[in-house]
Design an enzyme around this catalytic site. Structure first.
Site, PDB file in Angstrom:
ATOM      1  N   ARG A 358       0.865  -1.185   0.000  1.00 44.65           N
ATOM      2  CA  ARG A 358       0.000   0.000   0.000  1.00 44.65           C
ATOM      3  C   ARG A 358       0.900   1.232   0.000  1.00 44.65           C
ATOM      4  NH1 ARG A 358      -5.113  -1.225   4.038  1.00 44.65           N
ATOM      5  NH2 ARG A 358      -5.571  -3.327   3.324  1.00 44.65           N
ATOM      6  N   ARG A 364      -9.900   6.236   1.628  1.00 47.38           N
ATOM      7  CA  ARG A 364     -10.900   6.290   2.695  1.00 47.38           C
ATOM      8  C   ARG A 364     -10.242   6.180   4.059  1.00 47.38           C
ATOM      9  NH1 ARG A 364     -14.006   0.727   0.961  1.00 47.38           N
ATOM     10  NH2 ARG A 364     -12.235  -0.662   1.011  1.00 47.38           N
ATOM     11  N   ASP A 365      -9.155   5.409   4.180  1.00 49.28           N
ATOM     12  CA  ASP A 365      -8.449   5.336   5.455  1.00 49.28           C
ATOM     13  C   ASP A 365      -7.880   6.688   5.844  1.00 49.28           C
ATOM     14  OD1 ASP A 365      -8.908   2.645   5.917  1.00 49.28           O
ATOM     15  OD2 ASP A 365      -7.078   1.996   4.911  1.00 49.28           O
ATOM     16  N   TRP A 487     -17.296  -0.115   2.933  1.00 49.32           N
ATOM     17  CA  TRP A 487     -16.171  -0.215   3.880  1.00 49.32           C
ATOM     18  C   TRP A 487     -15.668  -1.649   3.997  1.00 49.32           C
ATOM     19  CZ3 TRP A 487     -15.637  -3.014   8.342  1.00 49.32           C
ATOM     20  CH2 TRP A 487     -14.568  -2.682   9.169  1.00 49.32           C
ATOM     21  N   ASP A 489     -14.602  -4.792   2.479  1.00 49.95           N
ATOM     22  CA  ASP A 489     -14.155  -5.282   1.176  1.00 49.95           C
ATOM     23  C   ASP A 489     -14.534  -6.740   0.931  1.00 49.95           C
ATOM     24  OD1 ASP A 489     -13.040  -2.831   0.587  1.00 49.95           O
ATOM     25  OD2 ASP A 489     -11.080  -3.358   1.383  1.00 49.95           O
ATOM     26  N   LYS A 632     -10.438 -11.186  11.663  1.00 50.87           N
ATOM     27  CA  LYS A 632     -10.717 -10.129  10.680  1.00 50.87           C
ATOM     28  C   LYS A 632     -12.211 -10.059  10.361  1.00 50.87           C
ATOM     29  CE  LYS A 632      -7.684  -9.203   7.391  1.00 50.87           C
ATOM     30  NZ  LYS A 632      -7.005  -7.911   7.647  1.00 50.87           N
ATOM     31  N   HIS A 640     -11.116  -1.174  14.028  1.00 54.51           N
ATOM     32  CA  HIS A 640     -11.560   0.060  13.384  1.00 54.51           C
ATOM     33  C   HIS A 640     -12.984   0.434  13.821  1.00 54.51           C
ATOM     34  CE1 HIS A 640     -11.337   2.458   9.374  1.00 54.51           C
ATOM     35  NE2 HIS A 640     -12.364   2.908  10.037  1.00 54.51           N
ATOM     36  N   GLN A 686      -5.003  -3.768  14.118  1.00 60.59           N
ATOM     37  CA  GLN A 686      -6.116  -3.820  13.179  1.00 60.59           C
ATOM     38  C   GLN A 686      -7.175  -4.829  13.597  1.00 60.59           C
ATOM     39  OE1 GLN A 686      -6.194  -6.368   9.725  1.00 60.59           O
ATOM     40  NE2 GLN A 686      -6.070  -4.559   8.405  1.00 60.59           N
ATOM     41  N   GLY A 706      -7.169   2.226  11.158  1.00 60.09           N
ATOM     42  CA  GLY A 706      -8.227   3.197  11.428  1.00 60.09           C
ATOM     43  C   GLY A 706      -8.723   3.154  12.857  1.00 60.09           C
TER      44      GLY A 706
END
Length: 798
Positions: A358, A364-365, A487, A489, A632, A640, A686, A706
């Protein structure tokens, strides 16, 4: 089990055991010259980009997790015993070796004691500079003279492009050179025949130069060849040169380059010696020589470290609180905000996990990250917000990643329609009002900025295009399309499937837009927004309520996610909490869906994103099934979202439950149980493994998340209730009923506001009385125009 403690007086976290469950890291420097260092001196360095400017190497997902790094080896020339100034890489038995690491704000100090020798090493990057210091102090605590050899070590990449360095070895093993200059600096050159400006236009075809210097001690030898220094079939724990007590004076010519400078010290009992290693970017014969001439002294290094501390501590001074919970104090006063500032700087570009995949600012983050720093660095927040607005397309969508080092507003290629995400620009309705409320800079809405691809508009116009983007892309039930992704994915809706989460975002956006329009004197725009909101409310109520909670989404073929009728993923956290945040839920729905959250998603470790996990659902329907259950997006605790749950409970006035949720996900609350969480207890991660995994509480992917911004934002603006508005500072706490109160000092628009909150009746929420400098106020808004330079606000809850 506890591995360290918070020292808020020095604004440091002190690691007292080096054998932490994972490598516990810190950040040095800036977005120009950045570095990561762990409690055992592991890590790497990068120039402007973690993917395209990585000049110090790290082997990701290796064992140990954080090697190589920035090391000092010490060797006793009489006994031939050797060790490192950090516990790793040599790894002496902990019964004989003591180590303490103090992670501070953009600096790290590692202290060690072994065999009568104490060392103290401080690593930092001076402000606005492209080099770093390693300051080593060696003290002889034994009763006899000691003859020691000191060896520095770092490992340079063969190509600053990480893909080239790590993968394309048939090329990158043959382009590096290293050696000693006439002035005694080490010179590392990649493409030595090329200058930094030369080449064919291909970004790889340029010269890349680094240098390293020793200051304050005599130089006894050097190595720039990794193979010569380590030796064959050896590693960082037993380098051949250290074992034999002498460098090989090797010059790298292809293969791999390192930075080793040897110094031999004789230290009488009770005395100390200090030296500096300086490492930087640029040619050693010019940039390196000039930098050492100006900065190469112990006195200058001390002054530069003091400046680093003063700069960072000044940013942390935007809010200081004293609450009944020490863990919250650590979080708000130091580490929560510091985590936000680091995440703001690096987005998701460089950590011990993010490996260059990345490269840049995820759209958006990075918009959301602004929420965590706007009070601390309002000018930088404005600059970043303007940059992100120029990443918006003329159609209202956005490019997914902005690369500040090459971004060209008005000339960027627009992504294809099937790449557009539905939530990107709706985050502006959180970030833009937050900036304006903090600063009072209402003229920001009239600032004209270009779109990424073509055209320009005011910020207010950019916001309208964001709303139109979603209003123009609706499905069969008139809810916004999910497009390539909302948001989440992992949600496979089909391009024309409908996202309820985005519908709630859109509702919030319409509300904010109408409020801003009224203030700008544009009542027709406010009416336009409110008319759309009214229709959207009807669409939501017609299809989205499942009796005890809101659904997830509706796919292109009409399948409904998140109902009682589907055994997996029945309850989705995001739509419950955002129904409250957006105001879309009726009062009865808000209470009921948040009670469902408590019944179905709350755990001792945080709120699960969904439950039950996906096991049998086809991946074509829900991509989260690729993750192990309880991790996750597959019924894991996605940190987040934790702040959203806290904010929703505060809006409902549920202070006890809001703090229950906040504490469950607050890293500092796990400091004395660090073996459960495993990653750093001072910063966010995360994802946390949920009760559907065999290791609940384990947390992964620390620092850049986030979760940092939303955790800090929810704690300061909703639990503590210190919420800026255009007209002043709203004070609306929602705290546990058994808190007697708290105090806070808030920097607001250049003024200092000391706030004392008392809670004599043991309530969670509700301001009975409030005074500003002894004068009673009509409500709980402290008017910005009434503030003196220094103020005292007294608040009584009840």
């Amino acid at each position: 089990m506890q591995y360290g403690y918070f020292d808020d007086d020095t604004k440091e976290y002190v690691v007292t055991r080096p054998d932490t469950p994972q490598s516990w890291s810190n950040y040095l420097g800036s977005t120009e010259y950045g570095a990561i260092i762990t409690n055992n001196a592991g890590g790497y360095g990068f120039y402007k980009s973690g993917a395209r400017g990585r000049f110090l190497r790290l082997r990701f997902n290796s064992v140990p997790q954080d090697q190589p790094g920035r090391y000092f080896y010490l060797r006793d020339r009489d006994s031939s015993d050797y060790w490192s100034a950090s516990w790793q890489p040599v790894g002496k038995p902990l019964g004989a070796y003591e180590s303490t690491c103090r992670h501070g704000t953009a600096y790290t100090t590692i202290e060690s004691s072994y065999a009568g020798i104490r060392t103290e090493t401080t690593y930092f990057v001076p402000l606005d500079q492209d080099f770093e210091y390693w300051r080593l102090k060696v003290t002889n605590e034994s009763d006899r003279p000691r003859r020691l050899s000191i060896f520095s070590y770092c490992e340079f990449t063969n190509q600053w492009m990480t893909q080239q360095d790590q993968v394309n070895l048939q090329y990158s093993l043959f382009i590096v050179k290293g050696g000693l200059t006439d002035d005694g600096l080490l010179r590392i050159a990649i493409h030595d025949n090329l200058t930094p400006e030369a080449g064919t236009g291909h970004e790889d075809d340029i010269g890349m130069h680094s240098w390293i210097a020793l200051v304050g001690a005599p130089q006894a030898g050097y190595d720039t060849s990794r193979e010569a220094f380590l030796g064959g079939y050896r590693s960082y724990h037993n380098p051949l040169a250290v074992e034999e007590g002498r460098c090989m004076n090797s010059d790298a010519y292809g293969d791999n380059a390192c930075g080793v400078l040897q110094s031999d010290l004789d230290i009488p009992p009770g005395e100390s010696r200090e030296l500096l290693v300086m490492l930087g970017i640029g040619d050693a014969n010019t940039v390196g020589k000039r930098t050492v001439a100006e900065y190469g002294s112990l006195e200058r290094a001390a002054a530069e470290l003091a400046a680093v501390k003063e700069s960072w501590h000044g940013k942390l001074g935007s809010l200081v609180v004293d609450t009944p919970d020490p863990a919250l104090n650590h979080t708000v006063n130091v580490w929560g905000l510091y985590n936000c500032l680091i995440t703001f700087a690096w987005s998701r570009a460089a950590s011990l996990v993010y490996n260059g995949e990345r490269d840049g600012l995820g759209f958006r983050d990075s918009v959301q990250d602004i929420l965590g720093v706007v009070a601390a660095i309002p000018e930088e927040a404005r600059e970043r917000l303007a940059l992100m607005l120029t990443g918006q397309l003329a159609n209202g969508g956005a490019i997914p990643v902005i690369k500040p080092f090459e971004h060209s507003p008005g000339h960027e290629a627009a992504p294809s329609s099937d790449e557009l995400r539905s939530d990107d620009c709706l985050w502006f309705f959180n970030a833009v009002p937050a900036y304006v409320a903090e600063t009072g800079d209402f003229d920001f809405y009239s600032l004209v900025l270009p779109y990424a691809d073509q055209g320009e508009d005011t910020v207010f116009g950019h916001l309208r295009r964001a709303l139109q983007f979603n209003l123009e892309r609706r499905g069969r039930n008139q809810l916004p399309c999910g497009l390539a992704a909302d948001w989440n994915d992992c949600l496979v809706l089909g391009y024309h499937g409908e996202s309820l989460f985005v519908a709630f975002q859109l509702r919030l956006g319409l509300t904010v837009y109408a409020e801003v329009a009224e203030r700008l004197g544009k009542p027709e725009e406010a009416r336009w927004a409110m008319a759309h909101r009214k229709r959207l409310d009807a669409y939501i109520q017609s299809v989205a309520w499942d009796g005890d909670w809101f659904i997830w989404a509706i796919t292109e073929d009409g399948t409904i996610y998140g109902t009682k009728d589907y055994p997996e993923g029945q309850v989705y956290l995001n739509t419950q909490v955002w129904s409250v945040l957006s105001g879309a839920a009726t009062p009865a729905q808000a209470e009921r869906c948040m009670e469902t959250v408590h019944e179905r998603l709350a755990t001792p470790y945080g709120l699960m994103l969904s439950a039950p996990p996906f096991v049998k659902t086809p991946v074509q329907v829900m991509r989260s099934v690729v993750f192990n259950p309880g991790i996750k997006e597959n019924a894991g605790i996605f940190n987040h979202t934790q702040g959203w749950g806290v904010m929703a409970e505060c809006i409902l006035g549920h202070g006890d439950r809001a703090y229950e949720y906040y504490s469950a996900a607050m890293p500092a609350a796990w400091n004395d149980r660090a073996e459960i969480r495993q990653c750093e207890p001072y910063v966010q991660g995360q994802t946390t493994y949920s009760i559907y995994s065999p290791r609940p509480g384990n947390t992964r992917t620390s620092w850049l998340t986030g979760a940092a911004a939303w955790s800090y934002y929810s704690a300061t603006q909703y639990i503590l209730g210190l919420r800026p508005e255009v007209d002043g500072l709203r004070i609306d706490p929602c705290i546990p009923h058994d808190w007697p109160g708290f105090t806070a000092t808030r920097r607001f628009r250049g003024k200092i506001v000391d706030i004392v909150v008392t809670n004599p009746d043991g309530v969670c929420r509700g301001v009975r009385s409030i005074t500003l400098n002894g004068e009673a106020l009509a409500d709980n808004l402290v008017p910005a125009g009434s503030l003196a330079d220094h103020n005292r606000v007294e608040v009584v809850l009840g």
